[in-house]
Design a protein around this motif. Structure first.
Motif, PDB file in Angstrom:
ATOM      1  N   THR A  13      -2.903   1.029  -4.851  1.00  0.00           N
ATOM      2  CA  THR A  13      -2.786   0.005  -6.536  1.00  0.00           C
ATOM      3  C   THR A  13      -3.667   0.382  -6.866  1.00  0.00           C
ATOM      4  OG1 THR A  13      -1.708  -1.784  -5.408  1.00  0.00           O
ATOM      5  CG2 THR A  13      -1.905  -1.545  -7.812  1.00  0.00           C
ATOM      6  N   PHE A  14      -5.189  -0.063  -6.158  1.00  0.00           N
ATOM      7  CA  PHE A  14      -6.323  -0.060  -7.148  1.00  0.00           C
ATOM      8  C   PHE A  14      -7.122   0.855  -5.776  1.00  0.00           C
ATOM      9  CE2 PHE A  14      -4.642  -3.302  -9.339  1.00  0.00           C
ATOM     10  CZ  PHE A  14      -5.178  -2.769 -10.583  1.00  0.00           C
ATOM     11  N   ILE A  15      -8.364   1.912  -6.564  1.00  0.00           N
ATOM     12  CA  ILE A  15      -9.302   2.256  -4.915  1.00  0.00           C
ATOM     13  C   ILE A  15     -10.991   2.960  -5.324  1.00  0.00           C
ATOM     14  CG2 ILE A  15      -9.671   4.929  -3.934  1.00  0.00           C
ATOM     15  CD1 ILE A  15      -6.898   5.539  -4.670  1.00  0.00           C
ATOM     16  N   PHE A  16     -11.324   2.652  -4.596  1.00  0.00           N
ATOM     17  CA  PHE A  16     -12.443   1.805  -4.708  1.00  0.00           C
ATOM     18  C   PHE A  16     -13.203   2.615  -3.458  1.00  0.00           C
ATOM     19  CE2 PHE A  16     -10.235  -1.815  -3.487  1.00  0.00           C
ATOM     20  CZ  PHE A  16     -10.859  -2.064  -2.500  1.00  0.00           C
ATOM     21  N   ARG A  45      -0.870  -1.289 -12.835  1.00  0.00           N
ATOM     22  CA  ARG A  45      -1.229  -1.130 -11.503  1.00  0.00           C
ATOM     23  C   ARG A  45      -0.299  -2.890 -11.591  1.00  0.00           C
ATOM     24  NH1 ARG A  45      -0.124   3.109  -9.598  1.00  0.00           N
ATOM     25  NH2 ARG A  45      -1.108   3.587  -8.492  1.00  0.00           N
ATOM     26  N   PHE A  46      -0.877  -3.827 -11.659  1.00  0.00           N
ATOM     27  CA  PHE A  46      -0.013  -4.634 -11.579  1.00  0.00           C
ATOM     28  C   PHE A  46       0.999  -4.886 -12.150  1.00  0.00           C
ATOM     29  CE2 PHE A  46      -4.177  -6.499 -11.519  1.00  0.00           C
ATOM     30  CZ  PHE A  46      -3.812  -7.681 -10.973  1.00  0.00           C
ATOM     31  N   GLN A  85     -12.224  -1.107 -10.204  1.00  0.00           N
ATOM     32  CA  GLN A  85     -10.375  -1.456  -9.004  1.00  0.00           C
ATOM     33  C   GLN A  85     -11.213  -2.084  -8.492  1.00  0.00           C
ATOM     34  OE1 GLN A  85      -8.723   1.368  -9.309  1.00  0.00           O
ATOM     35  NE2 GLN A  85      -9.493   3.692 -10.146  1.00  0.00           N
ATOM     36  N   GLN A  86     -11.911  -2.377  -7.393  1.00  0.00           N
ATOM     37  CA  GLN A  86     -12.365  -3.668  -6.965  1.00  0.00           C
ATOM     38  C   GLN A  86     -11.861  -5.389  -6.824  1.00  0.00           C
ATOM     39  OE1 GLN A  86     -15.613  -2.992  -4.789  1.00  0.00           O
ATOM     40  NE2 GLN A  86     -15.330  -4.787  -2.561  1.00  0.00           N
ATOM     41  N   LEU A  87     -12.502  -5.329  -8.508  1.00  0.00           N
ATOM     42  CA  LEU A  87     -12.237  -6.542  -8.600  1.00  0.00           C
ATOM     43  C   LEU A  87     -10.194  -7.049  -9.217  1.00  0.00           C
ATOM     44  CD1 LEU A  87     -13.181  -9.323  -9.851  1.00  0.00           C
ATOM     45  CD2 LEU A  87     -13.769  -8.463 -11.730  1.00  0.00           C
ATOM     46  N   ALA A  88     -10.136  -5.722  -9.588  1.00  0.00           N
ATOM     47  CA  ALA A  88      -8.593  -5.593 -10.350  1.00  0.00           C
ATOM     48  C   ALA A  88      -8.240  -5.978  -8.515  1.00  0.00           C
ATOM     49  CB  ALA A  88      -8.369  -4.191 -10.833  1.00  0.00           C
ATOM     50  N   TRP A  89      -8.179  -5.645  -7.849  1.00  0.00           N
ATOM     51  CA  TRP A  89      -7.562  -5.239  -6.454  1.00  0.00           C
ATOM     52  C   TRP A  89      -7.418  -7.234  -6.194  1.00  0.00           C
ATOM     53  CZ3 TRP A  89      -3.929  -3.934  -3.203  1.00  0.00           C
ATOM     54  CH2 TRP A  89      -3.963  -4.060  -2.601  1.00  0.00           C
ATOM     55  N   ASN A  90      -9.085  -7.319  -6.054  1.00  0.00           N
ATOM     56  CA  ASN A  90      -9.024  -9.225  -5.710  1.00  0.00           C
ATOM     57  C   ASN A  90      -8.303  -9.970  -6.474  1.00  0.00           C
ATOM     58  OD1 ASN A  90     -10.726  -8.079  -3.717  1.00  0.00           O
ATOM     59  ND2 ASN A  90     -12.578  -8.613  -4.650  1.00  0.00           N
ATOM     60  N   VAL A  91      -7.831 -10.378  -7.367  1.00  0.00           N
ATOM     61  CA  VAL A  91      -7.619 -10.555  -7.993  1.00  0.00           C
ATOM     62  C   VAL A  91      -6.066 -10.304  -8.299  1.00  0.00           C
ATOM     63  CG1 VAL A  91      -7.047 -11.161 -10.704  1.00  0.00           C
ATOM     64  CG2 VAL A  91      -8.545 -10.479 -10.655  1.00  0.00           C
ATOM     65  N   LEU A  92      -5.420  -8.881  -7.972  1.00  0.00           N
ATOM     66  CA  LEU A  92      -3.811  -8.497  -7.286  1.00  0.00           C
ATOM     67  C   LEU A  92      -3.587  -9.331  -6.080  1.00  0.00           C
ATOM     68  CD1 LEU A  92      -1.749  -7.638  -8.005  1.00  0.00           C
ATOM     69  CD2 LEU A  92      -2.799  -5.372  -6.483  1.00  0.00           C
ATOM     70  N   LEU A  93      -4.981  -9.642  -5.812  1.00  0.00           N
ATOM     71  CA  LEU A  93      -4.037 -10.446  -4.231  1.00  0.00           C
ATOM     72  C   LEU A  93      -4.105 -11.755  -4.178  1.00  0.00           C
ATOM     73  CD1 LEU A  93      -6.328  -8.264  -1.398  1.00  0.00           C
ATOM     74  CD2 LEU A  93      -4.326  -7.816  -1.584  1.00  0.00           C
ATOM     75  N   ALA A 141     -11.494 -14.737  -7.527  1.00  0.00           N
ATOM     76  CA  ALA A 141     -11.789 -12.616  -7.289  1.00  0.00           C
ATOM     77  C   ALA A 141     -13.765 -12.193  -7.048  1.00  0.00           C
ATOM     78  CB  ALA A 141     -10.485 -12.019  -8.075  1.00  0.00           C
ATOM     79  N   VAL A 142     -13.577 -12.925  -7.915  1.00  0.00           N
ATOM     80  CA  VAL A 142     -15.110 -11.944  -8.839  1.00  0.00           C
ATOM     81  C   VAL A 142     -15.932 -13.134  -7.485  1.00  0.00           C
ATOM     82  CG1 VAL A 142     -17.462 -12.906 -10.161  1.00  0.00           C
ATOM     83  CG2 VAL A 142     -14.525 -12.685 -11.456  1.00  0.00           C
ATOM     84  N   LEU A 143     -15.482 -14.234  -7.132  1.00  0.00           N
ATOM     85  CA  LEU A 143     -16.503 -15.050  -6.199  1.00  0.00           C
ATOM     86  C   LEU A 143     -16.373 -14.006  -4.585  1.00  0.00           C
ATOM     87  CD1 LEU A 143     -15.768 -18.692  -6.460  1.00  0.00           C
ATOM     88  CD2 LEU A 143     -17.984 -17.530  -6.794  1.00  0.00           C
ATOM     89  N   GLU A 144     -14.820 -13.821  -4.360  1.00  0.00           N
ATOM     90  CA  GLU A 144     -14.931 -12.673  -3.493  1.00  0.00           C
ATOM     91  C   GLU A 144     -15.670 -11.321  -3.356  1.00  0.00           C
ATOM     92  OE1 GLU A 144     -13.151 -11.007   0.293  1.00  0.00           O
ATOM     93  OE2 GLU A 144     -13.522 -13.069  -0.425  1.00  0.00           O
TER      94      GLU A 144
END
Length: 375
Positions: free
Chosen positions: A4-7, A233-234, A261-269, A283-286
């Protein structure tokens, strides 16, 4: 595998976002034999962009070659990588590679080892010893092959700033430019991940590669272009995110491609059905926690003066560091000390100059430092 997101790695295909103008500019440079130099901060997507352009070239008269010289530590390493890659990428069969090595390198390649793999591609290792190096022969290799085979070669060299780390770097650069600038059948695309070193190599009038080709800065992809990509992607995972929150992802990491892409992936999760502001915060904290070991390693050896300077930048000071109120508040020392601090932190890629303002080079490092200084 559908990601979904690549980083953290170069992206391609549907995971590549926008860059229409830059892609067209580089493509035209490649097709017209114009040398190209890309300069930008880390995590902006230089490698992905160059690889996209390489894959888009369909003209039979143009051959693109990509090589990464990050692990080359001296001139010998570079020449070996250069010759090996050029021979391999201009040969479709093992037999051709052997013939090219013999014809164009002669005595420089007394030992050639071939390693077949299941995909029927091959790797080739040239037995070039340091005492046998003939720089003119090696640096002229793509020009001779291109002229013989009747096509134009574009050599794309990633992490080119490593040249600046070689022993006797200036001499090496003079040698490269001295040969490359006269080639008619070969052009070069040079780019790297250390912005200040690339600027020194290509924009310093005293350096051999000054004015080598079409030099331009690669800017971050705009929020306007990121938002529909993130939303799509969402949606591919049956989830929703508003344009406002997608924009917040971009703003938080200053539109740096890999971090977006990494932050978007964290948010998606974090998201069940529709993303919420709390999902963004979590997601930002993660993301900060994910990067914490790297940032700890980057800063653990810094002096108290260097940390004080970073604290000043994180507190909103972007210029005028020599002003008495700033030096007193943050303990920066004398003006000469401030100059040394700026140079050392720039060399470490921890700070950067953007539109005349000193900023933390890595947006997530800035978040990490801000949290650290609040403790």
């Amino acid at each position: 595998m559908d990601k979904t997101f690549i980083f953290g790695v170069s992206v391609e295909g549907e995971n590549f976002t926008d860059r229409t103008q830059e892609t067209e500019r580089i493509r035209l440079n490649f097709e017209n034999g114009v040398n190209t130099v890309l300069i930008s901060p880390r995590r902006i997507g230089k490698t992905s962009l160059v690889k996209k352009v390489c894959s888009s070239i369909t003209a039979s008269g143009i051959k693109t070659i990509y090589m990464d010289i990050y692990d080359c530590r001296d001139e010998y390493d570079f020449y070996t990588r250069f010759a090996t890659t050029v021979i391999r990428e201009t040969s479709s069969r093992i037999e051709q590679a052997l013939e090219s090595a013999k014809e164009f390198l002669g005595r420089l390649a007394p030992a050639v080892s071939i390693s077949p793999d299941p995909s029927h591609e091959f790797s080739i290792s040239l037995g070039i010893k340091p005492k046998d190096i003939d720089l003119e022969t090696i640096l002229s290799l793509p020009e001779k092959i291109a002229k013989k085979k009747g096509f134009h070669i574009v050599i794309c060299i990633d992490e080119f700033q490593q040249i600046g780390e070689f022993p006797d770097s200036i001499i090496v650069q003079k040698r490269l430019r001295g040969v490359w600038q006269h080639q008619q059948y070969t052009s070069y695309c040079l780019f790297g991940s250390k912005k200040h070193m690339m600027e020194n190599i290509f924009q310093n009038r005293r350096m051999p590669f000054y004015m080598f080709g079409d030099t331009f800065y690669l800017k971050p992809i705009t929020t306007q272009d990121w938002i529909p990509f993130i939303q799509s992607r969402f949606a591919s995972k049956g989830k929703n995110i508003s344009a406002e929150l997608a924009g917040e992802i971009c703003k938080t990491v200053e539109n740096h491609s890999s971090y977006v892409q990494q932050l978007a992936w964290n948010v998606l999760l974090q998201t069940k059905d529709s993303a919420t502001p709390q999902n963004i915060r979590d997601a930002v904290l993660e993301l900060i926690n994910q990067c914490s070991p790297l940032f700890t390693h980057q800063t653990e050896s810094l002096t108290s003066y260097q940390m004080n300077f970073l604290k000043a930048v994180c507190s909103g000071v972007h210029s005028g560091f020599g002003n008495k109120d700033v030096t007193d508040r943050f303990g920066l020392g004398s003006k000469s000390n401030i100059t040394r601090l700026q140079k050392s932190l720039t060399d470490k890629e921890l700070i950067d100059k953007v539109d005349g303002r000193t900023v933390i080079a890595d947006p997530v490092l800035r978040l990490w430092l801000s949290a650290l200084f609040r403790q």
